[in-house]
Design an enzyme around this catalytic site. Structure first.
Site, mmCIF file in Angstrom:
data_model
loop_
_atom_site.group_PDB
_atom_site.id
_atom_site.type_symbol
_atom_site.label_atom_id
_atom_site.label_comp_id
_atom_site.label_asym_id
_atom_site.label_seq_id
_atom_site.Cartn_x
_atom_site.Cartn_y
_atom_site.Cartn_z
ATOM 1 N N ARG A 238 0.834 -1.199 0.000
ATOM 2 C CA ARG A 238 0.000 0.000 0.000
ATOM 3 C C ARG A 238 0.875 1.257 0.000
ATOM 4 O O ARG A 238 0.481 2.312 -0.448
ATOM 5 C CB ARG A 238 -0.949 0.018 1.211
ATOM 6 C CG ARG A 238 -2.051 1.091 1.069
ATOM 7 C CD ARG A 238 -3.047 1.082 2.213
ATOM 8 N NE ARG A 238 -2.472 1.581 3.432
ATOM 9 C CZ ARG A 238 -2.427 0.922 4.589
ATOM 10 N NH1 ARG A 238 -2.926 -0.289 4.695
ATOM 11 N NH2 ARG A 238 -1.874 1.451 5.664
ATOM 12 N N TYR B 227 -14.246 18.552 -16.068
ATOM 13 C CA TYR B 227 -14.807 17.202 -16.168
ATOM 14 C C TYR B 227 -15.971 17.040 -15.175
ATOM 15 O O TYR B 227 -15.844 17.393 -13.995
ATOM 16 C CB TYR B 227 -13.676 16.225 -15.856
ATOM 17 C CG TYR B 227 -13.993 14.767 -16.014
ATOM 18 C CD1 TYR B 227 -14.209 14.218 -17.270
ATOM 19 C CD2 TYR B 227 -14.024 13.920 -14.909
ATOM 20 C CE1 TYR B 227 -14.483 12.867 -17.410
ATOM 21 C CE2 TYR B 227 -14.280 12.573 -15.041
ATOM 22 C CZ TYR B 227 -14.517 12.050 -16.300
ATOM 23 O OH TYR B 227 -14.778 10.716 -16.429
ATOM 24 N N ASP C 295 -5.292 19.443 -14.207
ATOM 25 C CA ASP C 295 -5.630 18.138 -14.784
ATOM 26 C C ASP C 295 -5.196 18.217 -16.246
ATOM 27 O O ASP C 295 -5.786 18.941 -17.045
ATOM 28 C CB ASP C 295 -7.138 17.897 -14.656
ATOM 29 C CG ASP C 295 -7.586 16.568 -15.280
ATOM 30 O OD1 ASP C 295 -6.873 16.044 -16.149
ATOM 31 O OD2 ASP C 295 -8.668 16.075 -14.900
ATOM 32 N N LYS D 226 -6.614 7.363 -20.047
ATOM 33 C CA LYS D 226 -6.725 7.970 -21.380
ATOM 34 C C LYS D 226 -5.412 7.819 -22.152
ATOM 35 O O LYS D 226 -5.020 6.709 -22.424
ATOM 36 C CB LYS D 226 -7.180 9.423 -21.228
ATOM 37 C CG LYS D 226 -8.294 9.632 -20.180
ATOM 38 C CD LYS D 226 -9.614 8.982 -20.569
ATOM 39 C CE LYS D 226 -10.632 8.956 -19.428
ATOM 40 N NZ LYS D 226 -10.934 10.232 -18.796
HETATM 41 C C1 LIG Z 1 -11.491 10.621 -17.558
HETATM 42 C C2 LIG Z 1 -11.111 11.879 -16.896
HETATM 43 C C3 LIG Z 1 -11.017 11.969 -15.504
HETATM 44 C C4 LIG Z 1 -11.367 10.807 -14.591
HETATM 45 O O1 LIG Z 1 -10.475 9.764 -14.769
HETATM 46 P P1 LIG Z 1 -10.864 8.235 -14.414
HETATM 47 O O2 LIG Z 1 -9.617 7.496 -14.784
HETATM 48 O O3 LIG Z 1 -12.053 7.874 -15.241
HETATM 49 O O4 LIG Z 1 -11.148 8.187 -12.966
HETATM 50 C C5 LIG Z 1 -10.635 13.174 -14.950
HETATM 51 N N1 LIG Z 1 -10.354 14.238 -15.727
HETATM 52 C C6 LIG Z 1 -10.429 14.187 -17.069
HETATM 53 C C7 LIG Z 1 -10.093 15.392 -17.867
HETATM 54 C C8 LIG Z 1 -10.807 13.014 -17.702
HETATM 55 O O5 LIG Z 1 -10.901 12.962 -19.037
#
Ligand SMILES: *Cc1c(COP(=O)(O)O)cnc(C)c1O
Length: 395
Positions: A56, A110, A183, A208
């Site tokens: 962890r 998001y 982000d 992604k």
């Molecule tokens: C998909 C996404 C998230 C969330 O990510 P997960 O891996 O689905 O938890 C956060 N911010 C953006 C810009 C995203 O495209």
């Protein structure tokens, strides 16, 4: 040893070789680590000596991935998490540990991040206000009046692809003592490196572009020196860590990120021009558009020649039913909610990412009923064009 003990212990925990090093990092599934002496384990638990003790806290596969993401984002350290959302929660908590419990966020973030702020953080007294991060004077006023503990934005917004002046915003947050969290899922470190521009924490949904093949849910938090220890401390306790298998897949994915993203950006640029000239398309949103509202920012902050691999477009005179019929006619392009995969993905915001937002609010945000988002893949662009063309104009 008796059988019942043998089946549990035989074969395990033997140092098979110290001379050989596997050329790629294996999947380390072990949860606990042993040392020559208990005294050494004691020093490791005390943090006096580097070493793995319990998965962890850290594990060799994750550590390898974290070293990789730290390197490509020019950070001080990273944490690999079980999802992008887990990465965001840890990032907010780390930034606000010793700052006012208030967040100033960009308006167009998001959807689930809005839910995280409103339904998870707000009940614990962390308040969020929203600001227009594309208007520096307005943002400066908002920071001065709210005095937030952190400012949060996405390096490229969804689905209209606005690009904020991260370098100028970082000067404002620094002066105000607030942290800047970015982000950067849509941009990847290929397009922009927020930490180089003065941001404190960068978050990715590794689901992604980083993993890139539609087979991993994961996230990463990459921090500067000031925030990394807080991120790790929180993670040691809460434990939102990425599983070793997903860690391995993400690392494997990142090995081809440069090739994939280069190709995706090239395809997207060609598609944006093709769509703009298409008789069934009303409007195209693309960072490669010279008339983009943030064209100056894009020119200065993005890597030269790259404009990202996501574009959005409005289908002329299309109602919801005809947009859905267009989607049903697509044969190669995948209609899915994700992005950043090797295959081209198409998303219809009003039924997915922006479903919970009222039609009136959507209209105000510029997200119309005829808008779709394309996350361009690595296929031959001619095939993407043919698929779109066929679906846009039914026989
Ligand atoms: C998909 C996404 C998230 C969330 O990510 P997960 O891996 O689905 O938890 C956060 N911010 C953006 C810009 C995203 O495209």
């Amino acid at each position: 040893m008796k059988f019942e003990s043998q089946v549990v212990h035989a074969g395990d925990r033997r140092r098979r070789s110290t001379a050989s090093i596997p050329s790629t990092t294996p999947i380390h599934l072990g949860t606990t680590y042993l040392y020559e002496s208990t005294a050494q384990l004691d020093r490791i638990f005390a943090g006096e000596e580097q070493g793995f003790s319990y998965a962890r806290y850290a594990n060799p596969t994750n550590e390898a991935l974290e070293e990789l993401t730290t390197a490509i984002e020019h950070g001080y350290g990273s944490l690999a998490t079980a999802s992008g959302m887990a990465a965001l929660q840890i990032a907010f908590q780390a930034a606000l540990l010793d700052r006012p419990h208030s967040i100033l966020a960009a308006q167009s973030i998001y959807g689930t991040t809005v839910t995280l702020l409103n339904q998870v953080l707000a009940p614990f007294g962390i308040e969020t206000a929203y600001a227009d991060v594309y208007n520096l004077e307005a943002l400066e006023r908002a920071i001065a009046s709210q005095k937030p503990g952190c400012v949060f934005l996405e390096s490229v917004s969804n689905p209209l692809l606005r690009v904020a002046r991260i370098d100028e915003i970082a000067k404002l947050t620094r002066a105000a003592g607030a942290a800047l969290i970015v982000d950067s899922t849509f941009a990847t470190p290929m397009l922009i490196r927020p930490l180089d521009l003065g941001a404190n924490i960068v978050v990715h949904s590794a689901t992604k572009y980083l993993a890139g093949h539609g087979d991993v849910i994961g996230g990463v938090v990459v921090s500067d020196e000031q925030h990394h220890q807080s991120v790790r401390m929180l993670s040691r306790i809460i434990g939102p860590v990425l599983g070793p298998f997903e860690s391995y897949l993400t690392m494997r994915g990142i090995k081809t990120l440069a090739l994939r993203f280069q190709r995706q950006c090239e395809n997207a640029k060609i598609l944006a021009q093709w769509l703009a000239a298409h008789p069934c398309v009303e409007r195209v949103y693309s960072c490669s558009d010279p008339k983009h509202p943030d064209a100056g920012t894009i020119r200065e902050l993005f890597a030269p020649g790259l404009f990202g691999a996501i574009l959005s477009f409005e289908i002329k005179d299309a109602e919801r039913a005809s947009v859905m019929a267009f989607m049903d006619r697509l044969q190669m392009i995948v209609c899915g909610t994700s992005l950043g995969d090797v295959h081209t993905l198409l998303l219809y915001p009003v039924i997915s990412s922006h479903r919970e937002i009222s039609p009136k609010m959507r209209e105000r945000m510029g997200i119309r009923e005829n808008l779709v988002r394309l996350a361009v893949g690595i296929e031959n662009v001619d095939d993407i064009i043919a698929d779109l063309d066929n679906a846009l104009r039914p026989a």
